[in-house]
Design a protein around this motif. Structure first.
Motif, PDB file in Angstrom:
ATOM      1  N   VAL A  73       0.840  -1.201   0.000  1.00  0.00           N
ATOM      2  CA  VAL A  73       0.000   0.000   0.000  1.00  0.00           C
ATOM      3  C   VAL A  73       0.874   1.250   0.000  1.00  0.00           C
ATOM      4  CG1 VAL A  73      -1.643   1.326   1.375  1.00  0.00           C
ATOM      5  CG2 VAL A  73      -1.986  -1.120   1.057  1.00  0.00           C
ATOM      6  N   SER A  74       1.911   1.253   0.822  1.00  0.00           N
ATOM      7  CA  SER A  74       2.812   2.408   0.869  1.00  0.00           C
ATOM      8  C   SER A  74       3.515   2.612  -0.473  1.00  0.00           C
ATOM      9  CB  SER A  74       3.865   2.205   1.956  1.00  0.00           C
ATOM     10  OG  SER A  74       3.250   2.108   3.214  1.00  0.00           O
ATOM     11  N   ALA A  75       3.950   1.525  -1.085  1.00  0.00           N
ATOM     12  CA  ALA A  75       4.619   1.633  -2.376  1.00  0.00           C
ATOM     13  C   ALA A  75       3.662   2.164  -3.448  1.00  0.00           C
ATOM     14  CB  ALA A  75       5.175   0.276  -2.801  1.00  0.00           C
ATOM     15  N   THR A  76       2.411   1.733  -3.385  1.00  0.00           N
ATOM     16  CA  THR A  76       1.422   2.213  -4.352  1.00  0.00           C
ATOM     17  C   THR A  76       1.176   3.701  -4.174  1.00  0.00           C
ATOM     18  OG1 THR A  76       0.376   0.037  -4.342  1.00  0.00           O
ATOM     19  CG2 THR A  76      -0.913   1.866  -5.218  1.00  0.00           C
ATOM     20  N   VAL A  77       1.055   4.142  -2.937  1.00  0.00           N
ATOM     21  CA  VAL A  77       0.832   5.558  -2.662  1.00  0.00           C
ATOM     22  C   VAL A  77       2.028   6.385  -3.132  1.00  0.00           C
ATOM     23  CG1 VAL A  77       0.588   7.259  -0.811  1.00  0.00           C
ATOM     24  CG2 VAL A  77      -0.776   5.181  -0.777  1.00  0.00           C
ATOM     25  N   LEU A  78       3.240   5.898  -2.849  1.00  0.00           N
ATOM     26  CA  LEU A  78       4.436   6.616  -3.290  1.00  0.00           C
ATOM     27  C   LEU A  78       4.514   6.689  -4.815  1.00  0.00           C
ATOM     28  CD1 LEU A  78       7.152   5.332  -0.807  1.00  0.00           C
ATOM     29  CD2 LEU A  78       6.303   7.658  -1.048  1.00  0.00           C
ATOM     30  N   PHE A  79       4.188   5.576  -5.477  1.00  0.00           N
ATOM     31  CA  PHE A  79       4.236   5.563  -6.930  1.00  0.00           C
ATOM     32  C   PHE A  79       3.228   6.534  -7.526  1.00  0.00           C
ATOM     33  CE2 PHE A  79       2.556   3.851 -10.941  1.00  0.00           C
ATOM     34  CZ  PHE A  79       3.696   3.964 -11.710  1.00  0.00           C
ATOM     35  N   LYS A  80       2.003   6.545  -7.012  1.00  0.00           N
ATOM     36  CA  LYS A  80       0.981   7.457  -7.531  1.00  0.00           C
ATOM     37  C   LYS A  80       1.356   8.910  -7.264  1.00  0.00           C
ATOM     38  CE  LYS A  80      -3.005   4.415  -7.427  1.00  0.00           C
ATOM     39  NZ  LYS A  80      -4.341   4.186  -6.870  1.00  0.00           N
ATOM     40  N   THR A  81       1.937   9.190  -6.097  1.00  0.00           N
ATOM     41  CA  THR A  81       2.359  10.547  -5.775  1.00  0.00           C
ATOM     42  C   THR A  81       3.474  10.989  -6.718  1.00  0.00           C
ATOM     43  OG1 THR A  81       1.789  10.168  -3.463  1.00  0.00           O
ATOM     44  CG2 THR A  81       3.215  12.040  -3.940  1.00  0.00           C
ATOM     45  N   TRP A  82       4.446  10.107  -6.942  1.00  0.00           N
ATOM     46  CA  TRP A  82       5.541  10.441  -7.847  1.00  0.00           C
ATOM     47  C   TRP A  82       5.016  10.697  -9.250  1.00  0.00           C
ATOM     48  CZ3 TRP A  82      10.108  12.248  -8.562  1.00  0.00           C
ATOM     49  CH2 TRP A  82      10.777  12.030  -9.752  1.00  0.00           C
ATOM     50  N   ARG A  83       4.113   9.856  -9.727  1.00  0.00           N
ATOM     51  CA  ARG A  83       3.578  10.008 -11.078  1.00  0.00           C
ATOM     52  C   ARG A  83       2.803  11.316 -11.220  1.00  0.00           C
ATOM     53  NH1 ARG A  83      -0.017   5.232 -13.048  1.00  0.00           N
ATOM     54  NH2 ARG A  83      -1.549   6.417 -11.908  1.00  0.00           N
ATOM     55  N   ARG A  84       2.113  11.710 -10.154  1.00  0.00           N
ATOM     56  CA  ARG A  84       1.329  12.943 -10.200  1.00  0.00           C
ATOM     57  C   ARG A  84       2.224  14.177 -10.183  1.00  0.00           C
ATOM     58  NH1 ARG A  84      -3.183  12.972  -6.131  1.00  0.00           N
ATOM     59  NH2 ARG A  84      -4.168  11.762  -7.755  1.00  0.00           N
ATOM     60  N   PHE A  85       3.277  14.172  -9.362  1.00  0.00           N
ATOM     61  CA  PHE A  85       4.097  15.365  -9.189  1.00  0.00           C
ATOM     62  C   PHE A  85       5.367  15.371 -10.035  1.00  0.00           C
ATOM     63  CE2 PHE A  85       1.667  15.436  -5.189  1.00  0.00           C
ATOM     64  CZ  PHE A  85       1.111  16.696  -5.325  1.00  0.00           C
ATOM     65  N   LYS A  86       5.614  14.335 -10.827  1.00  0.00           N
ATOM     66  CA  LYS A  86       6.820  14.269 -11.647  1.00  0.00           C
ATOM     67  C   LYS A  86       6.932  15.447 -12.612  1.00  0.00           C
ATOM     68  CE  LYS A  86       9.372  11.276 -14.741  1.00  0.00           C
ATOM     69  NZ  LYS A  86       9.367  10.014 -15.481  1.00  0.00           N
ATOM     70  N   PRO A  87       5.860  15.839 -13.322  1.00  0.00           N
ATOM     71  CA  PRO A  87       6.004  16.997 -14.222  1.00  0.00           C
ATOM     72  C   PRO A  87       6.371  18.279 -13.484  1.00  0.00           C
ATOM     73  CG  PRO A  87       3.984  15.798 -14.727  1.00  0.00           C
ATOM     74  CD  PRO A  87       4.539  15.213 -13.475  1.00  0.00           C
TER      75      PRO A  87
END
Length: 101
Positions: A73-87
């Motif tokens: 769950v933590s990895a999923t949250v981190l991945f989604k956060t990174w994908r959202r804020f990467k740009p």
């Protein structure tokens, strides 16, 4: 009558262009299919050598299932956060890099 004919010709041209774009996307589909087949060939390699998977399974069994679920769950949250804020982050880091020069 000629005005209606001109409108129909313009509409026809737009529809032909839209159809061409959709057809082009269909021609690019085999690339996606080949990537999927390449992914499946990785599973065939695992089938041929199952001892590669054994350490992973033993590690997962050694850890408690609750811990694995919470990590997932933590990895999923981190991945989604990174994908959202990467740009945004790449823009800011690029701006800072250009500013230092």
């Amino acid at each position: 009558m000629t005005k209606r004919k001109a409108e129909l010709l313009v509409q026809s041209a737009l529809l032909r262009e839209k159809l061409a774009v959709e057809a082009l996307s269909l021609f690019q589909m085999p690339d996606i299919v080949s990537k999927g087949l390449g992914f499946l060939s990785g599973f065939n390699k695992i089938k041929k050598n199952p001892l590669v998977v054994a350490p992973v399974i033993l590690t997962l069994l050694a850890l408690r299932p609750r811990r694995i679920i919470s990590w997932a769950v933590s990895a999923t949250v981190l991945f989604k956060t990174w994908r959202r804020f990467k740009p945004v982050l790449s823009f800011v880091l690029g701006f800072l890099a250009r500013r230092k020069k």
